[in-house]
Enzyme design. Sequence first.
Site, PDB file in Angstrom:
ATOM      1  N   HIS A   9       4.541  -6.101  17.382  1.00 25.06           N
ATOM      2  CA  HIS A   9       3.701  -6.589  16.210  1.00 25.06           C
ATOM      3  C   HIS A   9       4.298  -7.166  15.193  1.00 25.06           C
ATOM      4  O   HIS A   9       3.501  -7.496  14.237  1.00 25.06           O
ATOM      5  CB  HIS A   9       3.362  -5.228  15.733  1.00 25.06           C
ATOM      6  CG  HIS A   9       2.503  -4.338  16.919  1.00 25.06           C
ATOM      7  ND1 HIS A   9       3.433  -3.301  17.573  1.00 25.06           N
ATOM      8  CD2 HIS A   9       1.194  -4.360  17.738  1.00 25.06           C
ATOM      9  CE1 HIS A   9       2.501  -2.640  18.337  1.00 25.06           C
ATOM     10  NE2 HIS A   9       1.380  -3.389  18.707  1.00 25.06           N
TER      11      HIS A   9
ATOM     12  N   ARG B  31      -3.507  -9.794   0.826  1.00 27.43           N
ATOM     13  CA  ARG B  31      -3.101  -9.452  -0.638  1.00 27.43           C
ATOM     14  C   ARG B  31      -1.329  -9.454  -0.510  1.00 27.43           C
ATOM     15  O   ARG B  31      -0.572  -9.658  -1.446  1.00 27.43           O
ATOM     16  CB  ARG B  31      -3.382  -8.024  -0.671  1.00 27.43           C
ATOM     17  CG  ARG B  31      -2.908  -7.137  -1.923  1.00 27.43           C
ATOM     18  CD  ARG B  31      -3.544  -7.868  -3.136  1.00 27.43           C
ATOM     19  NE  ARG B  31      -4.900  -7.538  -3.483  1.00 27.43           N
ATOM     20  CZ  ARG B  31      -5.545  -7.802  -4.479  1.00 27.43           C
ATOM     21  NH1 ARG B  31      -5.101  -8.784  -5.174  1.00 27.43           N
ATOM     22  NH2 ARG B  31      -7.049  -7.408  -4.591  1.00 27.43           N
TER      23      ARG B  31
ATOM     24  N   VAL C 272       1.078   0.114  -1.545  1.00 25.07           N
ATOM     25  CA  VAL C 272       0.547  -0.495  -2.748  1.00 25.07           C
ATOM     26  C   VAL C 272      -0.964  -0.688  -2.340  1.00 25.07           C
ATOM     27  O   VAL C 272      -1.369  -1.587  -1.699  1.00 25.07           O
ATOM     28  CB  VAL C 272       1.201  -1.858  -3.583  1.00 25.07           C
ATOM     29  CG1 VAL C 272       2.264  -1.231  -4.279  1.00 25.07           C
ATOM     30  CG2 VAL C 272       1.413  -2.751  -2.565  1.00 25.07           C
TER      31      VAL C 272
ATOM     32  N   ASP D 296      -7.731   7.484  -0.158  1.00 26.75           N
ATOM     33  CA  ASP D 296      -7.280   6.354   0.547  1.00 26.75           C
ATOM     34  C   ASP D 296      -7.249   6.689   2.060  1.00 26.75           C
ATOM     35  O   ASP D 296      -8.273   7.481   2.626  1.00 26.75           O
ATOM     36  CB  ASP D 296      -5.792   5.851   0.079  1.00 26.75           C
ATOM     37  CG  ASP D 296      -4.777   6.672   0.856  1.00 26.75           C
ATOM     38  OD1 ASP D 296      -5.048   7.734   1.336  1.00 26.75           O
ATOM     39  OD2 ASP D 296      -3.621   5.799   1.064  1.00 26.75           O
ATOM     40  N   MET D 297      -6.863   5.588   2.890  1.00 28.90           N
ATOM     41  CA  MET D 297      -6.737   5.927   4.302  1.00 28.90           C
ATOM     42  C   MET D 297      -5.650   5.872   4.946  1.00 28.90           C
ATOM     43  O   MET D 297      -5.488   6.044   6.340  1.00 28.90           O
ATOM     44  CB  MET D 297      -7.989   4.997   4.720  1.00 28.90           C
ATOM     45  CG  MET D 297      -9.298   4.773   4.540  1.00 28.90           C
ATOM     46  SD  MET D 297     -10.189   3.811   5.061  1.00 28.90           S
ATOM     47  CE  MET D 297     -10.447   4.274   6.815  1.00 28.90           C
ATOM     48  N   GLU D 298      -4.498   5.890   3.986  1.00 24.34           N
ATOM     49  CA  GLU D 298      -3.181   5.609   4.835  1.00 24.34           C
ATOM     50  C   GLU D 298      -1.970   6.599   4.721  1.00 24.34           C
ATOM     51  O   GLU D 298      -1.083   6.804   5.273  1.00 24.34           O
ATOM     52  CB  GLU D 298      -2.561   4.234   4.618  1.00 24.34           C
ATOM     53  CG  GLU D 298      -3.635   3.144   5.375  1.00 24.34           C
ATOM     54  CD  GLU D 298      -4.653   2.795   4.589  1.00 24.34           C
ATOM     55  OE1 GLU D 298      -5.604   2.002   5.149  1.00 24.34           O
ATOM     56  OE2 GLU D 298      -4.646   2.978   3.432  1.00 24.34           O
TER      57      GLU D 298
ATOM     58  N   SER E  26     -10.075   1.573  -8.142  1.00 30.84           N
ATOM     59  CA  SER E  26     -11.002   0.577  -7.974  1.00 30.84           C
ATOM     60  C   SER E  26     -12.590   1.135  -8.063  1.00 30.84           C
ATOM     61  O   SER E  26     -13.351   0.303  -8.619  1.00 30.84           O
ATOM     62  CB  SER E  26     -10.761  -0.274  -6.664  1.00 30.84           C
ATOM     63  OG  SER E  26     -11.121   0.822  -5.759  1.00 30.84           O
ATOM     64  N   ASP E  27     -12.658   2.536  -7.777  1.00 30.50           N
ATOM     65  CA  ASP E  27     -14.030   2.888  -8.101  1.00 30.50           C
ATOM     66  C   ASP E  27     -14.031   4.521  -8.250  1.00 30.50           C
ATOM     67  O   ASP E  27     -13.063   5.061  -7.958  1.00 30.50           O
ATOM     68  CB  ASP E  27     -15.126   2.496  -6.980  1.00 30.50           C
ATOM     69  CG  ASP E  27     -14.544   2.964  -5.633  1.00 30.50           C
ATOM     70  OD1 ASP E  27     -15.086   3.976  -4.873  1.00 30.50           O
ATOM     71  OD2 ASP E  27     -13.624   2.392  -4.900  1.00 30.50           O
TER      72      ASP E  27
END
Length: 236
Positions: free
Chosen positions: A5, A25, A89, A180-182, A204-205
């Site tokens: 990978h 990003r 980040v 978040d997701m991680e 962000s929201d």
Amino acid sequence: MATPHINAQVGDFAETVLMPGDPLRAKFIAENFLEDVTQVCDVRNMFGYTGTYKGKKVSVMGHGMGIPSCCIYVHELIAEFGVKNIIRVGSCGAVHDDVKLMDVVIGMGASTDSKVNRIRFNNHDFAAIADFGLLETAVAQARKLNVPVKVGNVFSADLFYSPETDLFDKMEKLGILGVDMEAAGIYRVAADLGAKALTILTVSDHIKRGEKLSSEDRQKSFNDMMTVALETAIKL
């Protein structure tokens, strides 16, 4: 040597790697925050770069979305390329009333509904926490830069579109700041391999209030978060 990978060589990455989810990003960070940049990997368009920030070698690489994806990249960076520090980040959706749009959230710990950590820990719960040294350094740099931060627990969700909307109230009651997701997966992999990890997020929201940043405000809050992360990286 290269992995399935990451098509880089040992020595291509700095000891500290900043990791956004989006590979574009990562490209933006490399082009706008680092100097003397070299692209070191691009398998599946998951871009990685190494450059310098204020004269110190720093790398940045995307990790994709969700715990399964990020764990692959974090594992290979640490186990195969000798990376010592991972700083995620990214962005989060706030669930706590004390958290505002554009705040920077530092994940001291990460709860999760993912089963990945339990699978790797004999079906027991793993307390996914940040490295204290990284956390302490990031908070100190944020204060020095006058960037408002909230430090506490985050929640790493497996589902972006979750049907369990009542869970957000429970999160707030337990003091969870945002979703978040991680983070939970990154903390577990780093602990397993003897490395250090931290998650720095920009709000962000606000999920419960239905508030969202404009594109202009989103960029400003991202820049604040990145400055905190980079100033932290060069102190390690």
